[in-house]
Design an enzyme around this catalytic site. Structure first.
Site, PDB file in Angstrom:
ATOM      1  N   LYS A   8      -3.132   5.419 -30.565  1.00  0.00           N
ATOM      2  CA  LYS A   8      -1.766   4.986 -30.241  1.00  0.00           C
ATOM      3  C   LYS A   8      -1.091   6.035 -29.371  1.00  0.00           C
ATOM      4  CE  LYS A   8       0.187   8.145 -33.111  1.00  0.00           C
ATOM      5  NZ  LYS A   8       1.027   9.285 -32.643  1.00  0.00           N
ATOM      6  N   GLY A  94      -2.295  14.100 -30.716  1.00  0.00           N
ATOM      7  CA  GLY A  94      -1.170  13.203 -30.911  1.00  0.00           C
ATOM      8  C   GLY A  94      -1.489  11.733 -30.760  1.00  0.00           C
ATOM      9  N   GLY A  97      -5.979   9.393 -33.992  1.00  0.00           N
ATOM     10  CA  GLY A  97      -7.337   8.911 -34.231  1.00  0.00           C
ATOM     11  C   GLY A  97      -7.772   9.043 -35.676  1.00  0.00           C
ATOM     12  N   ALA A 100      -6.118   6.375 -37.697  1.00  0.00           N
ATOM     13  CA  ALA A 100      -6.755   5.091 -37.412  1.00  0.00           C
ATOM     14  C   ALA A 100      -8.058   4.943 -38.191  1.00  0.00           C
ATOM     15  CB  ALA A 100      -7.026   4.961 -35.917  1.00  0.00           C
ATOM     16  N   ASP A 132       0.946   8.322 -40.470  1.00  0.00           N
ATOM     17  CA  ASP A 132       0.715   7.347 -39.394  1.00  0.00           C
ATOM     18  C   ASP A 132      -0.246   6.224 -39.781  1.00  0.00           C
ATOM     19  OD1 ASP A 132       2.343   8.851 -37.790  1.00  0.00           O
ATOM     20  OD2 ASP A 132       0.736   9.742 -36.615  1.00  0.00           O
TER      21      ASP A 132
END
Length: 270
Positions: A8, A94, A97, A100, A132
Protein backbone atom coordinates in the site's frame (compact mmCIF):
# COMPACT_ATOMS: atom_id res chain seq x y z
CA UNK A 1 -3.12 -22.81 -1.21
CA UNK A 2 -1.16 -19.90 -2.63
CA UNK A 3 -1.80 -16.15 -2.65
CA UNK A 4 -0.03 -12.91 -3.49
CA UNK A 5 -0.06 -10.28 -0.71
CA UNK A 6 0.09 -6.75 -2.09
CA UNK A 7 1.37 -3.52 -0.50
CA UNK A 8 0.00 0.00 0.00
CA UNK A 9 0.83 3.66 -0.12
CA UNK A 10 -0.36 6.31 2.32
CA UNK A 11 -1.95 9.39 0.85
CA UNK A 12 -1.52 11.81 3.71
CA UNK A 13 -0.65 10.67 7.22
CA UNK A 14 -1.51 12.88 10.18
CA UNK A 15 -0.18 12.03 13.65
CA UNK A 16 -2.83 13.51 15.92
CA UNK A 17 -2.00 12.50 19.50
CA UNK A 18 -0.03 10.13 21.73
CA UNK A 19 -2.26 7.48 23.32
CA UNK A 20 -2.10 6.12 26.85
CA UNK A 21 -1.27 2.66 25.44
CA UNK A 22 1.89 4.04 23.81
CA UNK A 23 0.47 4.11 20.28
CA UNK A 24 -0.48 7.23 18.33
CA UNK A 25 -3.81 8.41 16.94
CA UNK A 26 -3.48 8.74 13.17
CA UNK A 27 -5.53 9.69 10.15
CA UNK A 28 -4.46 8.45 6.72
CA UNK A 29 -5.76 7.13 3.42
CA UNK A 30 -4.31 3.72 2.58
CA UNK A 31 -4.41 2.81 -1.10
CA UNK A 32 -3.65 -0.72 -2.40
CA UNK A 33 -0.71 -1.17 -4.76
CA UNK A 34 -0.12 -4.36 -6.82
CA UNK A 35 3.50 -5.02 -5.86
CA UNK A 36 3.37 -8.55 -4.48
CA UNK A 37 4.96 -11.12 -2.19
CA UNK A 38 4.13 -14.81 -2.52
CA UNK A 39 2.59 -16.79 0.34
CA UNK A 40 1.81 -20.50 0.27
CA UNK A 41 0.20 -22.42 3.14
CA UNK A 42 -0.60 -26.14 2.94
CA UNK A 43 -1.56 -28.76 5.56
CA UNK A 44 1.43 -30.73 6.86
CA UNK A 45 2.38 -33.40 9.39
CA UNK A 46 4.39 -30.87 11.39
CA UNK A 47 4.69 -27.09 11.36
CA UNK A 48 7.30 -25.64 9.01
CA UNK A 49 8.16 -22.10 7.89
CA UNK A 50 10.51 -21.23 5.02
CA UNK A 51 11.28 -17.94 3.31
CA UNK A 52 13.18 -16.78 0.23
CA UNK A 53 13.71 -13.60 -1.73
CA UNK A 54 14.67 -10.55 0.32
CA UNK A 55 16.27 -11.60 3.62
CA UNK A 56 13.98 -11.27 6.64
CA UNK A 57 15.74 -10.18 9.85
CA UNK A 58 15.06 -11.93 13.14
CA UNK A 59 14.06 -15.43 14.12
CA UNK A 60 11.28 -17.12 12.14
CA UNK A 61 9.19 -17.41 15.29
CA UNK A 62 8.77 -13.62 15.29
CA UNK A 63 7.59 -13.45 11.67
CA UNK A 64 4.08 -12.04 11.45
CA UNK A 65 2.91 -14.95 9.27
CA UNK A 66 3.90 -17.40 12.01
CA UNK A 67 2.21 -15.16 14.57
CA UNK A 68 -0.99 -15.23 12.50
CA UNK A 69 -0.93 -19.02 12.51
CA UNK A 70 -0.26 -19.16 16.26
CA UNK A 71 -3.11 -16.73 16.91
CA UNK A 72 -5.66 -18.89 15.11
CA UNK A 73 -4.12 -22.14 16.33
CA UNK A 74 -4.67 -21.07 19.92
CA UNK A 75 -8.29 -20.17 19.22
CA UNK A 76 -9.28 -23.00 16.87
CA UNK A 77 -6.72 -25.75 17.64
CA UNK A 78 -5.47 -25.79 14.05
CA UNK A 79 -3.56 -28.73 12.61
CA UNK A 80 0.06 -28.17 11.50
CA UNK A 81 0.82 -26.38 8.24
CA UNK A 82 3.80 -25.73 6.03
CA UNK A 83 4.32 -22.05 5.17
CA UNK A 84 6.46 -20.67 2.35
CA UNK A 85 6.96 -16.90 2.02
CA UNK A 86 8.76 -15.24 -0.86
CA UNK A 87 9.63 -11.62 0.01
CA UNK A 88 9.63 -9.11 -2.83
CA UNK A 89 8.23 -6.05 -1.02
CA UNK A 90 11.11 -4.31 0.79
CA UNK A 91 11.02 -3.99 4.57
CA UNK A 92 11.37 -0.68 6.36
CA UNK A 93 10.04 1.17 3.33
CA UNK A 94 6.57 2.16 4.53
CA UNK A 95 4.79 -0.13 2.08
CA UNK A 96 3.21 -2.43 4.67
CA UNK A 97 4.49 -5.67 3.18
CA UNK A 98 4.82 -7.40 6.54
CA UNK A 99 1.32 -6.37 7.56
CA UNK A 100 0.01 -7.64 4.23
CA UNK A 101 1.68 -11.02 4.84
CA UNK A 102 0.04 -11.33 8.25
CA UNK A 103 -3.40 -10.44 6.93
CA UNK A 104 -3.06 -12.79 3.96
CA UNK A 105 -2.07 -15.62 6.30
CA UNK A 106 -5.31 -15.09 8.24
CA UNK A 107 -7.30 -15.14 5.00
CA UNK A 108 -5.64 -18.34 3.78
CA UNK A 109 -5.99 -20.14 7.10
CA UNK A 110 -9.66 -19.13 7.24
CA UNK A 111 -10.18 -20.83 3.86
CA UNK A 112 -8.00 -23.89 4.47
CA UNK A 113 -9.62 -24.78 7.78
CA UNK A 114 -13.12 -23.49 6.87
CA UNK A 115 -13.26 -21.29 9.97
CA UNK A 116 -16.08 -19.18 8.51
CA UNK A 117 -14.67 -15.96 9.95
CA UNK A 118 -16.32 -12.84 8.54
CA UNK A 119 -14.42 -9.83 7.22
CA UNK A 120 -15.07 -8.07 10.51
CA UNK A 121 -13.86 -11.12 12.46
CA UNK A 122 -10.66 -11.23 10.42
CA UNK A 123 -10.04 -7.49 10.75
CA UNK A 124 -10.30 -7.71 14.54
CA UNK A 125 -7.73 -10.50 14.63
CA UNK A 126 -5.51 -8.72 12.11
CA UNK A 127 -5.45 -5.64 14.37
CA UNK A 128 -3.93 -7.81 17.09
CA UNK A 129 -1.01 -8.61 14.77
CA UNK A 130 -0.24 -5.02 13.77
CA UNK A 131 -1.73 -1.59 13.27
CA UNK A 132 -1.81 -1.78 9.44
CA UNK A 133 -2.86 -5.42 9.17
CA UNK A 134 -6.61 -4.87 9.22
CA UNK A 135 -6.40 -2.78 6.04
CA UNK A 136 -5.13 -5.77 4.05
CA UNK A 137 -8.12 -7.95 4.84
CA UNK A 138 -10.04 -6.00 2.18
CA UNK A 139 -7.19 -4.14 0.42
CA UNK A 140 -9.44 -1.37 -0.89
CA UNK A 141 -9.01 2.41 -0.48
CA UNK A 142 -9.76 3.07 3.18
CA UNK A 143 -9.41 5.92 5.68
CA UNK A 144 -7.41 4.60 8.62
CA UNK A 145 -7.88 6.06 12.09
CA UNK A 146 -7.20 5.07 15.69
CA UNK A 147 -3.77 3.43 15.68
CA UNK A 148 -4.51 2.27 12.13
CA UNK A 149 -7.13 -0.39 12.82
CA UNK A 150 -10.28 1.76 12.52
CA UNK A 151 -11.17 1.65 8.84
CA UNK A 152 -13.74 3.30 6.64
CA UNK A 153 -14.14 2.83 2.88
CA UNK A 154 -13.29 5.92 0.86
CA UNK A 155 -14.26 6.60 -2.74
CA UNK A 156 -10.92 7.27 -4.42
CA UNK A 157 -10.13 5.72 -7.79
CA UNK A 158 -6.66 6.25 -9.27
CA UNK A 159 -7.27 3.91 -12.19
CA UNK A 160 -5.31 4.99 -15.25
CA UNK A 161 -2.72 6.88 -13.22
CA UNK A 162 0.90 5.76 -13.19
CA UNK A 163 2.58 5.17 -9.85
CA UNK A 164 6.35 5.33 -9.60
CA UNK A 165 7.80 3.77 -6.44
CA UNK A 166 11.40 4.64 -5.62
CA UNK A 167 13.26 2.99 -2.76
CA UNK A 168 17.02 3.56 -2.50
CA UNK A 169 17.54 0.89 0.16
CA UNK A 170 17.34 3.21 3.17
CA UNK A 171 15.73 1.39 6.12
CA UNK A 172 13.63 3.45 8.52
CA UNK A 173 12.06 1.61 11.44
CA UNK A 174 8.69 2.75 12.78
CA UNK A 175 10.32 3.53 16.13
CA UNK A 176 12.91 5.77 14.46
CA UNK A 177 10.24 7.61 12.48
CA UNK A 178 8.15 8.34 15.57
CA UNK A 179 11.15 9.79 17.42
CA UNK A 180 10.96 12.87 15.20
CA UNK A 181 7.21 13.40 15.57
CA UNK A 182 5.32 15.99 17.61
CA UNK A 183 1.58 15.19 17.31
CA UNK A 184 -0.52 18.11 16.11
CA UNK A 185 -3.85 19.06 14.58
CA UNK A 186 -3.51 19.26 10.78
CA UNK A 187 -4.23 22.50 8.96
CA UNK A 188 -6.41 20.75 6.40
CA UNK A 189 -9.02 18.01 6.69
CA UNK A 190 -7.62 14.89 5.01
CA UNK A 191 -10.88 13.75 3.47
CA UNK A 192 -11.55 17.20 2.03
CA UNK A 193 -8.08 17.41 0.48
CA UNK A 194 -8.44 13.95 -1.08
CA UNK A 195 -11.73 15.03 -2.67
CA UNK A 196 -9.88 17.71 -4.67
CA UNK A 197 -7.99 17.14 -7.95
CA UNK A 198 -4.58 15.48 -7.52
CA UNK A 199 -2.73 18.56 -8.80
CA UNK A 200 -3.94 20.46 -5.70
CA UNK A 201 -2.54 17.90 -3.21
CA UNK A 202 1.08 19.09 -3.26
CA UNK A 203 0.78 21.71 -0.50
CA UNK A 204 -2.15 20.32 1.49
CA UNK A 205 -1.80 16.50 1.56
CA UNK A 206 0.86 15.99 4.22
CA UNK A 207 2.65 12.96 5.68
CA UNK A 208 3.83 14.13 9.11
CA UNK A 209 6.74 11.67 9.03
CA UNK A 210 8.11 13.21 5.87
CA UNK A 211 9.69 16.46 7.05
CA UNK A 212 11.86 15.03 9.86
CA UNK A 213 12.87 11.95 7.85
CA UNK A 214 13.76 13.94 4.72
CA UNK A 215 15.82 16.33 6.83
CA UNK A 216 17.67 13.36 8.31
CA UNK A 217 18.02 11.49 5.01
CA UNK A 218 18.71 14.19 2.43
CA UNK A 219 18.88 11.64 -0.39
CA UNK A 220 15.15 11.02 0.07
CA UNK A 221 14.45 14.73 -0.32
CA UNK A 222 16.41 14.57 -3.58
CA UNK A 223 14.26 11.67 -4.81
CA UNK A 224 11.06 13.60 -4.08
CA UNK A 225 12.34 16.65 -5.94
CA UNK A 226 13.31 14.45 -8.89
CA UNK A 227 9.82 12.97 -9.03
CA UNK A 228 8.37 16.44 -9.49
CA UNK A 229 10.99 17.25 -12.13
CA UNK A 230 9.84 14.13 -13.99
CA UNK A 231 6.30 15.52 -14.01
CA UNK A 232 4.60 13.96 -11.00
CA UNK A 233 1.22 15.46 -10.15
CA UNK A 234 1.89 14.52 -6.53
CA UNK A 235 4.93 13.06 -4.78
CA UNK A 236 5.43 12.03 -1.17
CA UNK A 237 6.87 9.49 1.23
CA UNK A 238 4.64 6.58 2.12
CA UNK A 239 4.00 5.53 5.70
CA UNK A 240 6.98 5.97 8.00
CA UNK A 241 9.33 5.74 4.98
CA UNK A 242 11.58 5.34 3.18
CA UNK A 243 9.83 4.63 -0.13
CA UNK A 244 9.04 7.74 -2.14
CA UNK A 245 6.28 7.71 -4.75
CA UNK A 246 4.98 9.88 -7.53
CA UNK A 247 1.61 9.88 -9.26
CA UNK A 248 1.71 10.63 -12.98
CA UNK A 249 -0.90 11.09 -15.69
CA UNK A 250 1.45 9.41 -18.19
CA UNK A 251 4.60 7.24 -17.87
CA UNK A 252 7.61 9.42 -16.96
CA UNK A 253 10.73 9.31 -19.12
CA UNK A 254 13.25 8.19 -16.50
CA UNK A 255 16.18 6.75 -18.46
CA UNK A 256 18.84 6.33 -15.74
CA UNK A 257 17.38 8.86 -13.31
CA UNK A 258 17.35 6.41 -10.40
CA UNK A 259 20.20 3.93 -10.14
CA UNK A 260 20.69 2.23 -6.78
CA UNK A 261 22.81 -0.73 -5.73
CA UNK A 262 20.08 -1.64 -3.26
CA UNK A 263 16.39 -0.84 -3.26
CA UNK A 264 14.16 -0.75 -6.29
CA UNK A 265 12.35 1.41 -8.84
CA UNK A 266 8.92 0.24 -10.02
CA UNK A 267 6.47 1.89 -12.40
CA UNK A 268 2.91 0.60 -12.13
CA UNK A 269 -0.27 1.48 -13.97
CA UNK A 270 -3.03 1.59 -11.38
Amino acid sequence: MISFPICKINLGLNILAKRKDGFHEINSLMYPVPVKDVLEIVPAEKFNFRSAGLPIPGDHSTNIVVQAYELLKKEFNLDPVSIYLYKNIPMGGGLGGGSANGAEALLLLNKIFVLNLSTDDLQKRAAILGSDCAFFIKSTPQISKGRGELLCDFNLDLSGKFLLLVNDGTHISTAEAYQGISPTTPKHNLENVLSQPIRTWKDDLINDFEYPMLEKYQQLKGIKNELYILGAEYAAMTGSGSTMFGLFSKPPEMENTFDFKNGFVKLIEL
